[in-house]
Scaffold this motif. Sequence first.
Motif, mmCIF file in Angstrom:
data_model
loop_
_atom_site.group_PDB
_atom_site.id
_atom_site.type_symbol
_atom_site.label_atom_id
_atom_site.label_comp_id
_atom_site.label_asym_id
_atom_site.label_seq_id
_atom_site.Cartn_x
_atom_site.Cartn_y
_atom_site.Cartn_z
ATOM 1 N N THR A 5 0.773 -1.018 -0.105
ATOM 2 C CA THR A 5 -0.100 -0.007 -0.038
ATOM 3 C C THR A 5 1.011 1.187 -0.143
ATOM 4 N N PRO A 6 0.645 2.056 -1.027
ATOM 5 C CA PRO A 6 1.459 3.399 -0.908
ATOM 6 C C PRO A 6 1.222 4.145 0.296
ATOM 7 N N ARG A 7 2.327 4.824 0.659
ATOM 8 C CA ARG A 7 2.156 5.780 1.873
ATOM 9 C C ARG A 7 2.541 7.077 1.374
ATOM 10 N N ILE A 8 1.833 8.236 2.010
ATOM 11 C CA ILE A 8 1.958 9.367 1.866
ATOM 12 C C ILE A 8 2.161 10.301 3.231
ATOM 13 N N LYS A 9 2.857 11.230 3.162
ATOM 14 C CA LYS A 9 3.308 12.097 4.594
ATOM 15 C C LYS A 9 2.649 13.230 4.482
ATOM 16 N N ALA A 10 1.599 13.699 5.139
ATOM 17 C CA ALA A 10 1.274 15.102 5.466
ATOM 18 C C ALA A 10 2.265 15.823 5.696
ATOM 19 N N ALA A 11 2.317 17.177 5.196
ATOM 20 C CA ALA A 11 3.708 17.989 5.485
ATOM 21 C C ALA A 11 3.253 19.507 5.714
ATOM 22 N N VAL A 12 2.019 19.694 5.780
ATOM 23 C CA VAL A 12 1.426 20.905 5.833
ATOM 24 C C VAL A 12 1.055 21.089 7.132
ATOM 25 N N ALA A 13 1.789 22.150 7.827
ATOM 26 C CA ALA A 13 1.483 22.466 9.252
ATOM 27 C C ALA A 13 0.299 23.260 9.348
ATOM 28 N N LEU A 14 -0.635 23.097 10.332
ATOM 29 C CA LEU A 14 -1.862 23.790 10.689
ATOM 30 C C LEU A 14 -1.234 25.243 11.240
ATOM 31 N N ARG A 15 -1.747 26.345 10.697
ATOM 32 C CA ARG A 15 -1.647 27.606 11.210
ATOM 33 C C ARG A 15 -2.871 27.940 12.140
ATOM 34 N N GLU A 16 -3.771 27.235 12.107
ATOM 35 C CA GLU A 16 -5.092 27.196 12.691
ATOM 36 C C GLU A 16 -5.864 26.178 12.668
ATOM 37 N N LEU A 17 -6.716 25.763 13.728
ATOM 38 C CA LEU A 17 -7.229 24.344 13.799
ATOM 39 C C LEU A 17 -8.706 24.662 13.063
ATOM 40 N N PRO A 18 -9.023 24.022 11.988
ATOM 41 C CA PRO A 18 -10.322 24.026 11.574
ATOM 42 C C PRO A 18 -11.652 23.929 12.412
ATOM 43 N N ARG A 19 -12.305 24.778 12.500
ATOM 44 C CA ARG A 19 -13.544 24.690 13.279
ATOM 45 C C ARG A 19 -14.186 23.192 12.931
ATOM 46 N N TRP A 20 -14.486 22.899 11.766
ATOM 47 C CA TRP A 20 -15.183 21.543 11.550
ATOM 48 C C TRP A 20 -14.398 20.477 12.172
ATOM 49 N N ALA A 21 -13.032 20.543 12.245
ATOM 50 C CA ALA A 21 -12.415 19.440 12.978
ATOM 51 C C ALA A 21 -12.570 19.232 14.303
ATOM 52 N N LEU A 22 -12.571 20.459 14.892
ATOM 53 C CA LEU A 22 -12.729 20.398 16.216
ATOM 54 C C LEU A 22 -14.188 19.986 16.786
ATOM 55 N N LEU A 23 -15.199 20.556 15.886
ATOM 56 C CA LEU A 23 -16.344 19.892 16.017
ATOM 57 C C LEU A 23 -16.668 18.650 15.843
ATOM 58 N N GLU A 24 -16.062 17.815 14.893
ATOM 59 C CA GLU A 24 -16.203 16.578 14.764
ATOM 60 C C GLU A 24 -15.306 15.708 15.914
ATOM 61 N N ARG A 25 -14.320 15.992 16.315
ATOM 62 C CA ARG A 25 -13.812 15.365 17.444
ATOM 63 C C ARG A 25 -14.540 15.578 18.632
ATOM 64 N N GLU A 26 -15.229 16.882 19.077
ATOM 65 C CA GLU A 26 -16.092 17.037 20.142
ATOM 66 C C GLU A 26 -17.163 15.933 19.860
ATOM 67 N N LEU A 27 -17.830 15.920 18.881
ATOM 68 C CA LEU A 27 -19.016 15.035 18.542
ATOM 69 C C LEU A 27 -18.705 13.615 18.900
ATOM 70 N N LEU A 28 -17.306 13.041 18.526
ATOM 71 C CA LEU A 28 -17.191 11.753 18.634
ATOM 72 C C LEU A 28 -16.974 11.436 20.198
ATOM 73 N N ARG A 29 -16.462 12.523 20.844
ATOM 74 C CA ARG A 29 -16.178 11.983 22.213
ATOM 75 C C ARG A 29 -17.556 12.396 22.921
ATOM 76 N N ARG A 30 -18.605 13.037 22.603
ATOM 77 C CA ARG A 30 -19.614 13.061 23.247
ATOM 78 C C ARG A 30 -20.621 11.814 22.750
ATOM 79 N N LEU A 31 -20.660 11.256 21.630
ATOM 80 C CA LEU A 31 -21.089 10.170 21.085
ATOM 81 C C LEU A 31 -20.686 8.951 22.096
ATOM 82 N N ASP A 32 -19.450 8.879 22.235
ATOM 83 C CA ASP A 32 -18.844 7.739 23.191
ATOM 84 C C ASP A 32 -19.514 7.889 24.604
ATOM 85 N N ARG A 33 -19.617 8.916 25.136
ATOM 86 C CA ARG A 33 -20.050 9.342 26.415
ATOM 87 C C ARG A 33 -21.392 8.761 26.425
ATOM 88 N N GLY A 34 -22.294 9.211 25.216
ATOM 89 C CA GLY A 34 -23.799 8.850 25.316
ATOM 90 C C GLY A 34 -24.008 7.459 25.478
#
Length: 644
Positions: free
Chosen positions: A2-31
């Motif tokens: 399987t080919p492997r690619i490495k992400a090389a672009v550093a985050l200057r800011e955390l996208p809001r959608w990404a933070l919301l998505e991870r928060e949702l996963l955490r709350r669903l596991d608690r639920g």
Amino acid sequence: MTPRIKAAVALRELPRWALLERELLRRLDRGWREFERRFCEPDGRLRYHGQMVGRDGVDDFYEPFFNWPTLYRLGGSADLLTAAKRHWEGVTRQLTEVGFLRDEYEVGYDWFHQGESLPFLLGICAADPADAAFRARARRFAELYLPGSDNYDPVTRTIVAPHTGAGGPRWGVGEEWADYRADQPGMRIYGLPLLDIPGIDSWEDLGDPAAARAMGQAMQQRMGRGDTAVNLAATTLAVNAWLYDHDERLAAWVLEYVDAWRERAAANGGVLPDNVGPSGQVGELHGGAWYGGHYGWTWPHGLHSILPAATVAALNAVLLTGHVDRLDLVDGTLDAVLAEGQVADRIAERGSLGPGWAERLGADESTRELLVPYRRGPQGWFDRHPVPLAPLLWRAWTRGDIATDPHIERLRAASDTDWEKVRWFHDKEEQGHEAPWIGYLAGRNPDYPERALELALAQTLRRMALIDAAPDEPEDGDIHFWQRLNPVVTEVLSHLVTGAPPAIYYGGLPLARVLVGDGRLGRPGLPADVAALVTAVEERRVVVELVNTGDHEQLAVVQAGAFGEDEIVAVGHDVANPGYPGDPRRYDVPPVRTVPHRTIVGGSRVEVLLPARTRITLDLDIQRRAYRAAHQHVVHGTTQEEHP
């Protein structure tokens, strides 16, 4: 390899959608943990000491958990799969003890309700193909409908009764309807089951015991024998088993049965009839009419029950063959009701399902929509409602033209409602937000990910508040109690992470354009702290952004197709140019500059190494249905076979 690619672009800011998505996963596991603690016994069964009567109830005990395996496959906690299996097996023992199941399967019931029971099992099979016990169950359940079983007649190519299962055909439509009486407030809204019984012209006529007995006897004799269109959903049992070992006997039965219904539809001007008599003739028990069967065009739901079953069967055939020609099973029926469409207002008052549609659309009396007939009787088409968007979306999704589908565009043009608005409602099917997602994929609705994730968070927070206020078990007979409290919501995650609608609730397999797995832990689902956003879904192209929001390197595996059926021909991705984080003597934050790169893949998977706080956008060049679909681990996979 399987080919492997490495992400090389550093985050200057955390996208809001990404933070919301991870928060949702955490709350669903608690639920789900709190739901389990409050309402389940240690062996997984639901806490319930009420009566178990009648022939309804099996689906209602599986449905509260139906999307828990889906959450695991999206990135829920590692122990969720074990919990899901425990609850499936616990509920199965619970229902066996009261006689509803035989050898772990429904003794005999209609396929509208069997379809509601099935997503829980299908999700487990897809999430853990290596589980030998569930593999054996999948095969055993499929055998119930293959040639040689009591449920199927290969001569007429029919499932022989509307109520079937592990006990074979159960003739009739239930002992509780030996008399079909007027004192059934929950059924009155659907009207008379049969519209041609002499002397019975209105619901009030059923108040006469003799009329109630006449209607009940006619239902048992005419609606309780022969095949009915919702039985098409039974094909999922065979396809689910076929995904393990590609047994040609399973595929042959599915295609034989689907093609029999296609022939009947073609002979009926393209419209799927709802009944086939014991000798194999459409209309045999209904005076030659192609409508009138159990869970058919006349009663109770019409299009609402027939179209999902037809769509499930058509998608199953596409998965088996790699070809889309059998979507005509859906096309003719949709075309027929759309031809009868009329733009009208007063949606809530128009028919049997009107109040639910008004709530879903946020419609008032003046809101106008294209309404189509859901039901058909001797007087013609009747019971008008808005067009169910999910089947149209599945058809366009399968053909790869979501953003340009003319039927969808016709509905949007005729609608008074704002298609880009994310409406704050939730139903048990985990559907209903197709319109704003379609707008996002078409480039009209860029804020959909954030607004939809906010909605999903609100949904699960409300469910948790309801759980806090609820008793530990329902009142006697309230077997929909747990469905209303299930805190796991996955519709939005399915859109954003997999590029697909959620599985059709009435027996559909969990499909996807992409799946993401955790290469370090060797399991399906997003790795810890990683968020995914599918931004384009086209026939030959899928674009997905991955963001590692955390402080540790992660390894994601991206697979094309829910069952590895699609090929990633190549992947375009961004590579960072030197320059970040810049001169240490300066205080400014320099821009992150990238250059495009292309990696040849030639398989269904690509690995993506995500250092801490990095992102990558993958532009996948896709050849759809290049390989035979198979139950397989998204990380480890299986030997890929091209379609024969």
